[in-house]
Design a protein around this motif. Structure first.
Motif, PDB file in Angstrom:
ATOM      1  N   PRO A  71       0.793  -1.245   0.000  1.00 31.22           N
ATOM      2  CA  PRO A  71       0.000   0.000   0.000  1.00 31.22           C
ATOM      3  C   PRO A  71       0.821   1.289   0.000  1.00 31.22           C
ATOM      4  O   PRO A  71       0.252   2.372  -0.088  1.00 31.22           O
ATOM      5  CB  PRO A  71      -0.814  -0.114   1.288  1.00 31.22           C
ATOM      6  N   PHE A  72       2.132   1.178   0.093  1.00 31.70           N
ATOM      7  CA  PHE A  72       2.957   2.375   0.197  1.00 31.70           C
ATOM      8  C   PHE A  72       3.525   2.772  -1.160  1.00 31.70           C
ATOM      9  O   PHE A  72       3.935   1.925  -1.938  1.00 31.70           O
ATOM     10  CB  PHE A  72       4.113   2.152   1.186  1.00 31.70           C
ATOM     11  N   ALA A  73       3.566   4.063  -1.401  1.00 26.91           N
ATOM     12  CA  ALA A  73       4.126   4.584  -2.651  1.00 26.91           C
ATOM     13  C   ALA A  73       5.618   4.833  -2.448  1.00 26.91           C
ATOM     14  O   ALA A  73       6.087   5.965  -2.467  1.00 26.91           O
ATOM     15  CB  ALA A  73       3.411   5.861  -3.060  1.00 26.91           C
ATOM     16  N   MET A  74       6.358   3.737  -2.230  1.00 24.67           N
ATOM     17  CA  MET A  74       7.808   3.836  -2.054  1.00 24.67           C
ATOM     18  C   MET A  74       8.439   2.534  -2.515  1.00 24.67           C
ATOM     19  O   MET A  74       7.763   1.523  -2.663  1.00 24.67           O
ATOM     20  CB  MET A  74       8.185   4.169  -0.613  1.00 24.67           C
ATOM     21  N   SER A  75       9.731   2.579  -2.720  1.00 26.34           N
ATOM     22  CA  SER A  75      10.455   1.412  -3.215  1.00 26.34           C
ATOM     23  C   SER A  75      10.591   0.347  -2.122  1.00 26.34           C
ATOM     24  O   SER A  75      10.480   0.644  -0.927  1.00 26.34           O
ATOM     25  CB  SER A  75      11.842   1.835  -3.697  1.00 26.34           C
ATOM     26  N   LEU A  76      10.867  -0.876  -2.542  1.00 25.85           N
ATOM     27  CA  LEU A  76      11.119  -1.948  -1.585  1.00 25.85           C
ATOM     28  C   LEU A  76      12.323  -1.639  -0.688  1.00 25.85           C
ATOM     29  O   LEU A  76      12.261  -1.890   0.523  1.00 25.85           O
ATOM     30  CB  LEU A  76      11.328  -3.286  -2.297  1.00 25.85           C
ATOM     31  N   PRO A  77      13.420  -1.076  -1.244  1.00 25.55           N
ATOM     32  CA  PRO A  77      14.528  -0.712  -0.352  1.00 25.55           C
ATOM     33  C   PRO A  77      14.136   0.319   0.714  1.00 25.55           C
ATOM     34  O   PRO A  77      14.603   0.241   1.850  1.00 25.55           O
ATOM     35  CB  PRO A  77      15.586  -0.147  -1.301  1.00 25.55           C
ATOM     36  N   ALA A  78      13.259   1.234   0.366  1.00 30.37           N
ATOM     37  CA  ALA A  78      12.808   2.231   1.348  1.00 30.37           C
ATOM     38  C   ALA A  78      11.987   1.551   2.443  1.00 30.37           C
ATOM     39  O   ALA A  78      12.166   1.847   3.631  1.00 30.37           O
ATOM     40  CB  ALA A  78      11.996   3.324   0.670  1.00 30.37           C
ATOM     41  N   VAL A  79      11.112   0.641   2.069  1.00 29.18           N
ATOM     42  CA  VAL A  79      10.326  -0.105   3.057  1.00 29.18           C
ATOM     43  C   VAL A  79      11.265  -0.947   3.916  1.00 29.18           C
ATOM     44  O   VAL A  79      11.113  -1.023   5.142  1.00 29.18           O
ATOM     45  CB  VAL A  79       9.245  -0.981   2.373  1.00 29.18           C
ATOM     46  N   SER A  80      12.266  -1.547   3.292  1.00 25.78           N
ATOM     47  CA  SER A  80      13.243  -2.354   4.039  1.00 25.78           C
ATOM     48  C   SER A  80      13.974  -1.513   5.077  1.00 25.78           C
ATOM     49  O   SER A  80      14.264  -1.998   6.182  1.00 25.78           O
ATOM     50  CB  SER A  80      14.247  -3.001   3.087  1.00 25.78           C
ATOM     51  N   GLN A  81      14.271  -0.267   4.745  1.00 22.58           N
ATOM     52  CA  GLN A  81      14.924   0.624   5.716  1.00 22.58           C
ATOM     53  C   GLN A  81      14.017   0.857   6.923  1.00 22.58           C
ATOM     54  O   GLN A  81      14.472   0.837   8.064  1.00 22.58           O
ATOM     55  CB  GLN A  81      15.295   1.957   5.068  1.00 22.58           C
ATOM     56  N   HIS A  82      12.733   1.072   6.673  1.00 21.19           N
ATOM     57  CA  HIS A  82      11.780   1.248   7.771  1.00 21.19           C
ATOM     58  C   HIS A  82      11.717  -0.024   8.616  1.00 21.19           C
ATOM     59  O   HIS A  82      11.673   0.041   9.853  1.00 21.19           O
ATOM     60  CB  HIS A  82      10.386   1.580   7.232  1.00 21.19           C
ATOM     61  N   LEU A  83      11.734  -1.174   7.962  1.00 21.35           N
ATOM     62  CA  LEU A  83      11.692  -2.440   8.692  1.00 21.35           C
ATOM     63  C   LEU A  83      12.942  -2.630   9.550  1.00 21.35           C
ATOM     64  O   LEU A  83      12.861  -3.152  10.669  1.00 21.35           O
ATOM     65  CB  LEU A  83      11.514  -3.611   7.726  1.00 21.35           C
TER      66      LEU A  83
END
Length: 116
Positions: free
Chosen positions: A40-52
């Motif tokens: 659901p997020f308008a961001m790249s997988l690497p960006a989501v990985s950083q949040h994780l």
């Protein structure tokens, strides 16, 4: 009650709206892969990985392995620690307000007794 050492990390990790949304989704839907979390997020997988990674360092999530699948899961014990600290702090402030209210009531009573 002294706050747990990592409470600051917990609140810092939860201070970002994206990370709050990730924690909320994991709480509501259970374990998910990075791709499922990112959907659901308008961001790249690497960006989501950083949040994780931030959530993982704060102890709020854990990454596991289930065959080929690498799910992320919520670690509710860190949220429970934060909740206990918040509850304790709220109770302490409520007790202070109750004492102030009683003190102010005694002042009003004294003023009422002095009025002619």
């Amino acid at each position: 009650m002294h706050p747990p050492q990592h409470l600051g990390q917990t609140f810092a990790a939860l201070g970002d709206p994206t990370r709050m949304a990730i924690v909320s989704r994991l709480a509501a839907q259970g374990d998910m892969t990075v791709q499922e979390i990112a959907a659901p997020f308008a961001m790249s997988l690497p960006a989501v990985s950083q949040h994780l990674k931030v959530l993982e360092r704060a102890g709020l999530i854990a990454r596991g392995r289930d065959g080929q699948r690498r799910p992320c899961s919520l670690r509710p014990e860190r949220l429970a620690e934060a909740t206990r600290w918040l509850d304790h702090t709220r109770e302490a402030w409520n007790a202070r307000f109750d004492r102030l209210e009683r003190f102010l009531a005694t002042l009003e009573t004294k003023n009422d007794d002095q009025d002619p």
